[in-house]
Design an enzyme around this catalytic site. Structure first.
Site, PDB file in Angstrom:
ATOM      1  N   GLN A 125       5.645   9.472  -1.149  1.00 30.59           N
ATOM      2  CA  GLN A 125       6.475   8.278  -1.305  1.00 30.59           C
ATOM      3  C   GLN A 125       7.951   8.535  -1.017  1.00 30.59           C
ATOM      4  O   GLN A 125       8.692   7.604  -0.759  1.00 30.59           O
ATOM      5  CB  GLN A 125       6.331   7.708  -2.721  1.00 30.59           C
ATOM      6  CG  GLN A 125       5.207   6.689  -2.846  1.00 30.59           C
ATOM      7  CD  GLN A 125       3.852   7.344  -2.962  1.00 30.59           C
ATOM      8  OE1 GLN A 125       3.708   8.324  -3.666  1.00 30.59           O
ATOM      9  NE2 GLN A 125       2.875   6.809  -2.258  1.00 30.59           N
TER      10      GLN A 125
ATOM     11  N   ASN B 161       0.855  -1.183   0.000  1.00 23.40           N
ATOM     12  CA  ASN B 161       0.000   0.000   0.000  1.00 23.40           C
ATOM     13  C   ASN B 161       0.893   1.234   0.000  1.00 23.40           C
ATOM     14  O   ASN B 161       1.364   1.679   1.036  1.00 23.40           O
ATOM     15  CB  ASN B 161      -0.905  -0.021   1.235  1.00 23.40           C
ATOM     16  CG  ASN B 161      -1.965   1.062   1.175  1.00 23.40           C
ATOM     17  OD1 ASN B 161      -1.751   2.108   0.573  1.00 23.40           O
ATOM     18  ND2 ASN B 161      -3.083   0.818   1.816  1.00 23.40           N
ATOM     19  N   ASP B 162       1.104   1.766  -1.185  1.00 24.18           N
ATOM     20  CA  ASP B 162       1.997   2.914  -1.368  1.00 24.18           C
ATOM     21  C   ASP B 162       1.570   4.123  -0.558  1.00 24.18           C
ATOM     22  O   ASP B 162       2.307   5.105  -0.463  1.00 24.18           O
ATOM     23  CB  ASP B 162       1.971   3.331  -2.845  1.00 24.18           C
ATOM     24  CG  ASP B 162       3.081   2.677  -3.639  1.00 24.18           C
ATOM     25  OD1 ASP B 162       4.149   2.445  -3.060  1.00 24.18           O
ATOM     26  OD2 ASP B 162       2.861   2.407  -4.828  1.00 24.18           O
ATOM     27  N   CYS B 163       0.368   4.086  -0.047  1.00 22.23           N
ATOM     28  CA  CYS B 163      -0.189   5.250   0.633  1.00 22.23           C
ATOM     29  C   CYS B 163      -0.141   5.135   2.149  1.00 22.23           C
ATOM     30  O   CYS B 163      -0.615   6.020   2.846  1.00 22.23           O
ATOM     31  CB  CYS B 163      -1.614   5.482   0.153  1.00 22.23           C
ATOM     32  SG  CYS B 163      -1.645   5.829  -1.604  1.00 22.23           S
TER      33      CYS B 163
END
Ligand code: BGC
Ligand code: NOJ
Length: 812
Positions: free
Chosen positions: A499, A482-484
């Protein structure tokens, strides 16, 4: 409501109106030369890298939607129309677009003239071929003019859209016969140019946009076309284009065919010129000679179709469910090929100038692709591993052209290293080729510090094993899958990248999800150690994995009471626990821990999946978290930046729906596994295209969740890990044909009413003809009979000496 239909026999989706809710696109090309093409002939073309070598221009997020493409205009008396409706939007008497596997066909009919086109990229060439056939279906002679139009991009798409002070002065072209040569920057450091040509004498051409369109005109009303006469303009700076004019007379019933070729040509540096500032056209002429007749185009098209016949014969299912058959046999595998080629670079949502190849994305894409072209998967694994750092960390992205790690994004995503194990294990399970583990692979592209791929995997696992937080769970770093979830970012300034802002690694913030990955891919790595005879290493790894398993199930660490915790933030607070006001439960650790087998024995697996159903399910799919974050949390990052219901903040992230479905197969609930599969499956959502809006033949990344205004609406179609994971889910877990290191295993988990089915699978050179008697059972193999002989367990012993093997499976 539908806007078209599937034609399974031809492997096509037939779009019946140009006015689809969003542009519905297709991809042409599968090696180095690519085009995106929409159902109204929009799109663009590039060679290898959508940012650095863009051939034609596109305008993202402009109006009307889908601006620029490869257009043909037909002028018939006072009426000007396009076979694909756009850009003139002249109402057509008939319209059809057929998106096929690596090609698109269009049919437009107006006032008795029928125009049919076929566009594709030949298997081994750097060009797009479009054959346009015009037919006079009326009873009178027709004198029409046909015009082609493309707008060149000045190669670097990023610079092309910004650097106007330079770019308005650099454009250059040449014209010879019916071929227009785009040679901007060729006089200096480039040794490549582009061509657009037609295999017939032309009446006129234009290469300057202003002359073709006229000042203050759009592609919808080009002055030269409406005047019926192109102006033979030669571009000098500004915006070079390529437009041809063909004046055609058609008797009643007569057809004429024209082949247009848009190509990319490279010359050796010492052989760039034919004479002073005149480009060497020999390779261009050779390319054009390959497609200058209908017969040659037919042969190139047949070659493309044969290639796909071969690829799509590797895994086929025959069940009583047409939707499953069409997704498995055609569209899901096709999308896997496209995601493998594009990673997340060029779609109608990815501009082609942003991201390159993602480390985790490419490793996962491989899972859905490795059976199709294992050689390219092998090459990809080596490319990816070559960007790894010596300590096991990884660059998060790399550029396809240079294959070097992208230092703007850098490293520090806690999950990345483990995905390399996932991809490598899938490759070896598919091919049996363990020699890849002995390949010498550089670190950070530096061959002087190369080690074997096996050593790379050891460092991948070791990195995660040795980077733990207060609960002994893996550190999350910049984010995990989950890049967030940017738990170390703490950004308060607008515009900072979630990021890359903040320390790449905090000593506290942990990820339960990575814990699940650690179990799943730790076990796969241990199996590879066994394969290499590294028994001590295998034992050490299994010990760590067993400890992690316990940590995940421990209610002081990974377990919240009714589901798995998601993470711990940089203050050590729970993320995804019942005590949280918002974001109480997340999908990722439920799906991934259970698919890794965590909690199956203790019953926690089933409890976690029941909680998913209770808290996260909707009729359009399973949401990523609930309740949605309604305010911004600096300590959580981008996840809470999205309005509720969108993207990672409680959207339906299609990528992790298959994790839940696979997890359900692990605990044997075929009905529920299939219910989850169906909700995001394009062949099912086709019926609600007016709500779903994205293409009904492929997956999109995200569907708006229950909190969103447009619940059920899809976004970000095509380039998503959903393609690979849904194919893994349906082919390996639901239908149950799973490649192990020792051979194919067959252990389906299907809904009780699924019925008997058969699967044909080409695996390591052997064709398996598998028929399954389902007996109303969701999971369980009572009998496995291989060529008439009963075999214990679910794995078909691999025997390379056989060409075809008949397998009967009786469930019960
Ligand atoms: C998106 C993520 C994506 C990330 C990539 C975010 O804005 O929400 O889905 O992975 O950007 O950088
Ligand atoms: C899309 C990215 O490409 C992928 O790497 C990431 O895992 C998901 N978004 C979830 O954030």
């Amino acid at each position: 409501m539908k806007f078209g239909h599937f034609d399974d026999e031809h492997r096509e989706y037939v779009i019946e109106t140009p006015k689809t809710p969003l542009p519905w696109i297709n991809y042409l090309g599968s090696k180095e030369f690519f085009s995106l093409i929409s159902n109204t002939c929009g799109g663009y073309t590039f060679y290898k890298d959508a940012k650095l070598l863009r051939l034609t221009r596109y305008r993202y997020n402009d109006v009307p939607m889908d601006i620029n493409g490869k257009y043909f205009y037909i002028k018939d008396g006072d009426t000007v129309w396009n076979p694909g409706w756009k850009p003139t939007q002249t109402e057509l008497d008939e319209y059809e677009c057929r998106h096929g596997i690596g090609y698109s066909k269009f049919k437009g009919v107006k006032n008795g003239v029928r125009a049919e086109s076929l566009a594709f990229v030949p298997v081994n060439d750097n060009c797009e071929v479009t054959r346009l056939v015009v037919t006079n279906d009326s009873s009178v002679t027709k004198n029409i003019s046909i015009f082609s139009y493309v707008e060149w991009c000045l190669w670097n798409a990023d610079d092309d859209s910004r650097n106007f002070q330079r770019n308005f002065s650099t454009g250059e072209v040449e014209v010879k016969g019916s071929t227009i040569y785009h040679k901007t920057e060729y006089r200096e450091r480039r040794n490549h140019y582009a061509i657009y040509s037609v295999n017939a004498p032309i009446t006129a051409f234009d290469t300057a946009r202003d002359s073709f369109l006229g000042l203050y005109h759009y592609a919808a009303d080009p002055e030269a076309v409406f005047n019926g006469k192109l102006t033979n303009s030669m571009a000098s700076g500004w915006s070079p284009i390529a437009a041809h004019q063909l004046d055609v007379t058609l008797q009643p019933g007569e057809s004429k065919s024209y082949v247009f070729v848009l190509g990319y040509i490279e010359n050796p540096v010492e052989d760039k010129w034919e004479s002073h500032n005149v480009i060497n056209k020999k390779p261009a002429e050779a390319m054009l000679a390959k497609y200058d007749t209908d017969a040659k185009v037919d042969a190139a098209f047949a070659e493309l179709n044969e290639q796909w016949d071969k690829l799509l014969n590797i895994y086929t299912v025959d069940s009583s469910n047409d939707k499953v058959n069409r997704m498995v046999n055609i569209w899901n595998q096709y999308q896997c090929m496209v995601t493998f080629n594009m990673s997340r670079s060029a779609s109608y949502y990815e501009s082609g100038i942003g991201r390159g190849m993602g480390f985790r994305d490419s490793c996962q894409d491989l899972l859905g692709f490795v059976h199709l072209i294992p050689d390219r998967a092998r090459e990809r694994i080596i490319d990816i591993a070559s960007t790894q750092f010596q300590d096991g960390r990884a660059y998060h992205q790399y550029q396809p052209l240079t294959k070097k790690g992208n230092s703007d994004i850098g490293s520090g995503f806690g999950d990345d290293p483990l995905w390399l194990i996932a991809g490598t294990s899938a490759y070896i399970r598919e091919t049996g080729d363990a020699t890849i583990l002995d390949e010498m692979v550089p670190f950070d592209n530096d061959m002087s510090v190369a080690e074997t791929l096996m050593e790379h995997l050891r460092r991948s696992f070791g990195y995660v094993d040795t980077h733990r937080g207060p609960h002994n769970l893996p550190l999350i770093g910049r984010a995990d899958w989950n890049d967030c979830l940017n738990l170390n970012c703490h950004s308060v300034q607008p515009g900072e990248s979630f990021q890359t802002f903040g320390p790449s690694e905090g000593p506290v913030a942990e990820s339960v999800f990575i814990g699940g990955m650690f179990v799943k891919y730790g076990n796969e790595y241990a199996d590879l150690c066994d394969l290499k005879g590294l028994t001590d290493e295998a034992a050490k790894v299994r010990k760590s994995v067993a400890e992690m398993n316990d940590i995940l199930l421990d209610s002081n660490a990974g377990w919240d009471g009714e589901w798995f915790v998601r993470a711990y933030d940089s203050y050590g607070n729970k993320v995804g626990g019942n005590e949280c006001e918002e974001g109480k439960i997340f999908i990722e650790p439920q799906g991934f821990c259970v698919l890794a087998g965590v909690g199956v024995e203790s019953g926690q697996a089933q409890q976690a999946l029941d909680s998913v159903k209770k808290h996260l399910d909707t009729k359009y799919g399973v949401m990523i978290l609930q309740p949605a974050y309604t305010v911004y949390h600096e300590e959580l990052g981008e996840v809470s930046s999205y309005p509720p219901g969108y993207k990672e903040n409680a959207g339906i992230f299609c990528h992790n729906n298959p994790w839940v479905s696979i997890a359900e197969t692990v605990i044997g609930r075929g009905d529920r596994a299939f219910e989850v599969y169906k909700k995001t499956c394009p062949a099912y959502t086709e019926e609600i295209s007016e709500i779903h809006r994205t293409e009904p033949y492929i997956y999109c990344q995200m569907v708006a969740g229950a909190d969103a205004k447009f619940h059920g609406e899809g976004k970000n179609s095509w380039l998503t890990g959903t393609a690979a994971w849904t194919f893994v889910n349906i082919s390996q877990y639901i239908l149950g044909v799973y490649p192990t290191l020792n051979g194919l295993s067959v252990d389906p988990c299907v809904p009780a009413d699924f019925g008997d089915f058969s699967v044909k699978r080409v695996y390591r050179g052997v064709e398996y003809d598998i028929s399954v008697k389902q007996n109303g059972v969701q999971k369980g193999v009572k009998e496995l009979i291989v060529d008439g002989v009963k075999v214990e367990g679910t794995v078909i012993p691999y025997d390379a000496s056989r060409k075809t093997v008949k397998v009967e499976v009786v469930m019960g």
